[in-house]
Design an enzyme around this catalytic site. Structure first.
Site, PDB file in Angstrom:
ATOM      1  CE  LYS A  50       6.820 -12.272 -25.139  1.00  0.00           C
ATOM      2  NZ  LYS A  50       7.045 -12.707 -23.771  1.00  0.00           N
ATOM      3  CD  GLN A  94       7.846 -15.738 -22.020  1.00  0.00           C
ATOM      4  OE1 GLN A  94       8.226 -14.797 -22.726  1.00  0.00           O
ATOM      5  NE2 GLN A  94       6.591 -15.851 -21.643  1.00  0.00           N
ATOM      6  CG  ASP A 117       9.090  -8.168 -19.727  1.00  0.00           C
ATOM      7  OD1 ASP A 117       8.067  -8.158 -20.435  1.00  0.00           O
ATOM      8  OD2 ASP A 117       9.795  -9.175 -19.545  1.00  0.00           O
TER       9      ASP A 117
HETATM   10  N1  GUN Z   1       5.220 -14.474 -19.103  1.00  0.00           N
HETATM   11  C1  GUN Z   1       3.924 -14.152 -19.247  1.00  0.00           C
HETATM   12  N2  GUN Z   1       3.784 -12.834 -19.518  1.00  0.00           N
HETATM   13  C2  GUN Z   1       5.031 -12.318 -19.544  1.00  0.00           C
HETATM   14  C3  GUN Z   1       5.538 -11.014 -19.796  1.00  0.00           C
HETATM   15  O1  GUN Z   1       4.825 -10.039 -20.029  1.00  0.00           O
HETATM   16  N3  GUN Z   1       6.903 -10.894 -19.761  1.00  0.00           N
HETATM   17  C4  GUN Z   1       7.723 -11.937 -19.466  1.00  0.00           C
HETATM   18  N4  GUN Z   1       9.031 -11.714 -19.436  1.00  0.00           N
HETATM   19  N5  GUN Z   1       7.268 -13.164 -19.242  1.00  0.00           N
HETATM   20  C5  GUN Z   1       5.934 -13.344 -19.271  1.00  0.00           C
END
Ligand code: GUN
Length: 286
Positions: A50, A94, A117
């Site tokens: 990211k 996360q 998200d």
């Molecule tokens: N962990 C796995 N996929 C995601 C996601 O799309 N967003 C977040 N915040 N954590 C994750």
């Protein structure tokens, strides 16, 4: 017949180029803050990717690494601080979190304007109504792939296997908003293959290698594989029995290289959208 491969890397690079171009014309850089609690190795890789994505398109990014012993109050306070910061336009915590922390409390604490998200109840509500500005990243990435390859959803039988809040449920909403006729299947669905065989567009988000076999797929179907599993040899694989299903499908996403690369691109897209919204809103107050 052999299916056309839906190349997520290609669509993802096109999307990032578009974002980079938009950012180059902005006075202020969009900024994404990512919080990671603990040291889950897979989460660390996702967060690193990211951050790299942000660098690639010219965003500011900040990663806050908090220890596994972080309390709910400490995490809440960090989110409150980021909610207030003017140069932070997107906030992502996360997941998964260590078991003593409440995921729902954490995701709801992010102000909806910065919820890149699209996990807050407010943003989920907008998705349900079909008027969302911030879209859930994986389902939105799938819609981008369909758009790029000019696969029309309107009037199609769409079957989504899996009902998670992150993928299955919002996927169904986006397909519905695109005028698909949508069915959601899950672990209690009876005669699953009878339902999946009706699909013109089949999306699998189950998390089990080789779950979708050739006999579950209609000839000519578009097959989207959201699974990220390891097979018995440790090889990365989706939910779909790719070799057999690609013989009868019209289009299919590979794993890796299908849906996966789109998720971060859509996170960047949401961060850009959040930044533009916040900057416009601030502008209107001046
Ligand atoms: N962990 C796995 N996929 C995601 C996601 O799309 N967003 C977040 N915040 N954590 C994750």
């Amino acid at each position: 017949m052999s299916a056309t491969i839906l190349d997520g890397k290609l669509v993802s690079s096109a999307k990032r180029e578009e974002i980079k171009h938009t950012v180059s014309g902005m006075n202020e850089k969009p900024g994404l803050a990512v919080i990671i609690v603990g040291d889950d190795p897979a989460s660390k890789i996702y967060v690193r990717n990211k951050r790299r994505g942000c660098e690639e398109v010219g965003f500011n990014s900040w990663v806050y690494e908090m220890p596994a012993t972080t309390t709910q109050k400490e995490l809440d306070d960090k989110i409150d601080e980021l909610n207030e910061k003017n140069d932070v336009h997107g906030i992502l915590v996360q997941l998964p979190l260590p078991a003593h922390l409440c995921e729902s409390e954490v995701t709801e604490r992010i102000v909806p304007e910065k919820d890149v998200d699209a996990f807050t109840s407010q943003n989920c509500g907008h998705i349900l109504k079909g008027d969302a500005h911030l879209l859930p990243c994986t389902p939105a990435g799938i819609m981008e792939i369909l758009k790029y390859y000019k696969i029309d959803v309107s009037g199609k039988e769409c079957v989504v296997v899996g009902r998670s809040n992150i993928v299955g449920k919002p996927m169904a909403q986006l397909l519905l908003a695109a005028d698909g006729t949508v069915t959601i299947c899950h672990s209690r669905t009876k005669n699953l293959a009878d339902v999946t065989k009706r699909a013109d567009i089949l999306v699998s988000a189950v998390g089990k290698a080789h779950f979708i076999t050739r006999d579950m797929v209609k000839s000519g179907a578009v097959v989207i594989d959201v699974g990220m599993n390891r097979d018995e040899n440790g090889k990365q694989t989706g939910d779909v029995d790719f070799d057999a299903v690609s013989e009868i499908a019209s289009y299919i996403t590979p794993v890796p290289g299908g849906v996966g690369p789109m998720t971060i691109s859509m996170l960047l897209q949401n961060t850009l959208a959040a930044a533009m919204n916040i900057m416009n809103w601030r502008g209107s107050l001046q």
